[in-house]
Design a protein around this motif. Structure first.
Motif, PDB file in Angstrom:
ATOM      1  N   ASP A  65       0.828  -1.210   0.000  1.00  0.00           N
ATOM      2  CA  ASP A  65       0.000   0.000   0.000  1.00  0.00           C
ATOM      3  C   ASP A  65       0.865   1.265   0.000  1.00  0.00           C
ATOM      4  O   ASP A  65       0.542   2.246  -0.681  1.00  0.00           O
ATOM      5  CB  ASP A  65      -0.933   0.012   1.214  1.00  0.00           C
ATOM      6  CG  ASP A  65      -2.020  -1.045   1.118  1.00  0.00           C
ATOM      7  OD1 ASP A  65      -2.319  -1.489  -0.007  1.00  0.00           O
ATOM      8  OD2 ASP A  65      -2.566  -1.437   2.168  1.00  0.00           O
ATOM      9  N   ASP A 337       3.878  -8.960   0.396  1.00  0.00           N
ATOM     10  CA  ASP A 337       3.090  -8.418   1.498  1.00  0.00           C
ATOM     11  C   ASP A 337       1.908  -9.354   1.765  1.00  0.00           C
ATOM     12  O   ASP A 337       1.020  -9.511   0.908  1.00  0.00           O
ATOM     13  CB  ASP A 337       2.590  -7.022   1.119  1.00  0.00           C
ATOM     14  CG  ASP A 337       1.923  -6.294   2.277  1.00  0.00           C
ATOM     15  OD1 ASP A 337       1.438  -6.983   3.198  1.00  0.00           O
ATOM     16  OD2 ASP A 337       1.873  -5.061   2.244  1.00  0.00           O
ATOM     17  N   ARG A 339      -0.688  -9.007   3.321  1.00  0.00           N
ATOM     18  CA  ARG A 339      -2.003  -8.361   3.267  1.00  0.00           C
ATOM     19  C   ARG A 339      -2.616  -8.471   1.874  1.00  0.00           C
ATOM     20  O   ARG A 339      -3.831  -8.313   1.717  1.00  0.00           O
ATOM     21  CB  ARG A 339      -1.874  -6.880   3.648  1.00  0.00           C
ATOM     22  CG  ARG A 339      -1.407  -6.620   5.078  1.00  0.00           C
ATOM     23  CD  ARG A 339      -1.182  -5.123   5.286  1.00  0.00           C
ATOM     24  NE  ARG A 339      -0.706  -4.811   6.622  1.00  0.00           N
ATOM     25  CZ  ARG A 339       0.561  -4.888   7.000  1.00  0.00           C
ATOM     26  NH1 ARG A 339       1.475  -5.271   6.121  1.00  0.00           N
ATOM     27  NH2 ARG A 339       0.932  -4.591   8.232  1.00  0.00           N
ATOM     28  N   HIS A 340      -1.787  -8.726   0.889  1.00  0.00           N
ATOM     29  CA  HIS A 340      -2.275  -8.754  -0.499  1.00  0.00           C
ATOM     30  C   HIS A 340      -1.984 -10.063  -1.228  1.00  0.00           C
ATOM     31  O   HIS A 340      -2.560 -10.299  -2.296  1.00  0.00           O
ATOM     32  CB  HIS A 340      -1.652  -7.599  -1.292  1.00  0.00           C
ATOM     33  CG  HIS A 340      -2.077  -6.246  -0.805  1.00  0.00           C
ATOM     34  ND1 HIS A 340      -3.227  -5.628  -1.244  1.00  0.00           N
ATOM     35  CD2 HIS A 340      -1.510  -5.410   0.110  1.00  0.00           C
ATOM     36  CE1 HIS A 340      -3.345  -4.458  -0.632  1.00  0.00           C
ATOM     37  NE2 HIS A 340      -2.327  -4.297   0.181  1.00  0.00           N
ATOM     38  N   PRO A 355      -1.697  -8.843  -7.699  1.00  0.00           N
ATOM     39  CA  PRO A 355      -1.493  -7.406  -7.921  1.00  0.00           C
ATOM     40  C   PRO A 355      -0.031  -6.979  -7.736  1.00  0.00           C
ATOM     41  O   PRO A 355       0.267  -5.967  -7.078  1.00  0.00           O
ATOM     42  CB  PRO A 355      -2.390  -6.786  -6.853  1.00  0.00           C
ATOM     43  CG  PRO A 355      -2.310  -7.759  -5.707  1.00  0.00           C
ATOM     44  CD  PRO A 355      -2.238  -9.126  -6.349  1.00  0.00           C
TER      45      PRO A 355
END
Length: 419
Positions: A65, A337, A339-340, A355
């Motif tokens: 992010d 990461d 989170r992704h 992504p």
């Protein structure tokens, strides 16, 4: 400079080129996992190199992010002060398009894009397939080779040189100079008695002389190559000047070969380590090649970071940043990461969504050659998996010592010879 969360005992030390960046990849990722879990942004002193003055330090962006946010806000996170090193480069060197901000960056990108006509792009697509077949032809009957020198480096080098009109007699010269250009953190690419700075400057000078000679030839005798096209490309009456042209060619020669070269090299290592993924890919090449290419680029992240310098105050992950602060956008860490990315350490050619930012973050500096790199990687693996499907590494990759490029210097491979 703000110092709200300066890490006084930064372990690991991301500026320790000879230490941290020679660790096994798994250990480096474990260290980034630790840094990503800390609040704020970790801060590091800059690497120390002969010929470069000490700098004020930099913040490491390790979360996807944060890297995406900084990439999109190019007006605040400036490229003009340098991008490929957290250490400030000496003034007077060739400045390429990636080290510029808008509006100059946008102007150059528009002019350069004019050189890539539909006719040239169609020819380029055909060339990638033709050159890939030629490269694999040269090794298919041998049963073994160095995957870097014989396969991964040759394809993009020939493609770029053909595109620009550089004769085959100069290909090895370009290969050698681009190795030095991006490899000066590795002692192998610094001549005895020399320094990182002198090696870097000599490589730039050599590429500039090649460019100037090529421009003189095409000015006198235009052809249908990219050099001729760019010499005549204009936007609103403006064309590239000699310095801009030299900067773009240096960028094209280096960036246009390095991502593809290292993605292919790491991809072969990954298939060796993950036979289940090889079997899955082989089961349906048409279906799985696009996803496999994206996963190879995510996992390898050939360009590990880019640097930006703030033009004004900003905030990321609760960390206040001030004008003049340096940040390193670690794509290599952001691409794992959790989170992704589910199970981010796993190589999974079916990963979806994916992504990744292996070609840089979104915004004006997203890689201009991403489409070409994807095609080169995909075509090479389709050719290899069709003709020598059992190709595998026979020894660990010999890695480049670098904070910037996740490079492979050599990778021995073997396979069942074919005609």
């Amino acid at each position: 400079m703000s110092t709200d969360s300066v890490v006084t005992r930064a372990q690991p030390d991301l500026s320790d080129i000879a230490g941290f960046w020679t660790l096994p990849i798994e250990e480096r990722h474990a260290a980034f996992d630790e840094l990503r879990a800390r609040p704020g942004l970790p801060f590091f002193a800059e690497p120390v190199f002969d010929g470069f003055p000490p700098g004020p330090g930099y913040y490491a962006l390790t979360r996807l992010d944060d890297v995406v946010a900084a990439s999109r806000a190019a007006g605040v996170y400036s490229s003009r002060r340098g991008v490929t090193s957290v250490v400030d480069r000496p003034k007077g060197l060739i400045t390429s398009m990636i080290a510029m901000d808008d509006p100059r960056h946008a102007r150059l990108r528009r002019i350069v894009s004019r050189g890539f006509t539909p006719k040239m792009l169609n020819a380029l697509t055909d060339n990638v397939a033709r050159i890939t077949r030629r490269v694999v032809d040269d090794v298919a009957g041998r049963g073994e080779c160095d995957a870097v020198a014989d396969l991964a480096a040759r394809l993009p080098l020939i493609v770029i040189c053909d595109m620009m009109g550089i004769p085959e007699s100069q290909h090895e010269f370009v290969f050698h100079q681009s190795n030095i250009f991006l490899g000066t953190e590795d002692p192998e690419y610094v001549p005895p008695g020399g320094t990182m700075l002198t090696a870097f400057q000599d490589a730039i000078r050599a590429l500039r002389e090649l460019t100037d000679d090529l421009v003189r030839q095409r000015t006198a005798h235009p052809t249908d190559d990219l050099t001729s096209a760019l010499l005549n490309a204009e936007i609103d009456g403006e064309a590239l000047d000699a310095e801009e042209l030299a900067g773009f060619f240096s960028l094209l020669v280096v960036a246009g070969t390095e991502t593809t070269r290292n993605a292919i090299s790491w991809g072969l290592q990954l298939l060796t380590e993950n036979p289940d993924q090889r079997a899955l890919w082989l089961a349906d090449l048409d279906k799985h090649t696009p996803g496999a290419v994206e996963e190879i680029v995510r996992w390898s992240s050939p360009v590990m970071f880019m640097r930006r310098t703030l033009t004004g105050p900003a905030e990321l992950s609760g960390q206040r940043l001030d004008r003049g602060d340096k940040v390193a956008l670690f794509y290599w860490a952001a691409n794992r990461d959790p989170r992704h990315f589910a199970a981010p350490d796993r190589f999974d050619i079916l990963r979806s969504p994916n992504p990744h930012i292996g070609f840089g973050g979104p915004g004006p500096h997203f890689c201009l050659g991403a489409h070409l790199a994807r095609r080169e990687i995909g075509v090479m693996f389709r050719e290899l998996l069709t003709r020598v499907p059992d190709i595998h590494a026979t020894a660990p990759p010999r890695r480049l010592r670098s904070m910037f490029i996740n490079g492979v210097k050599s990778l021995p491979v073997a396979f069942t010879p074919t005609a």
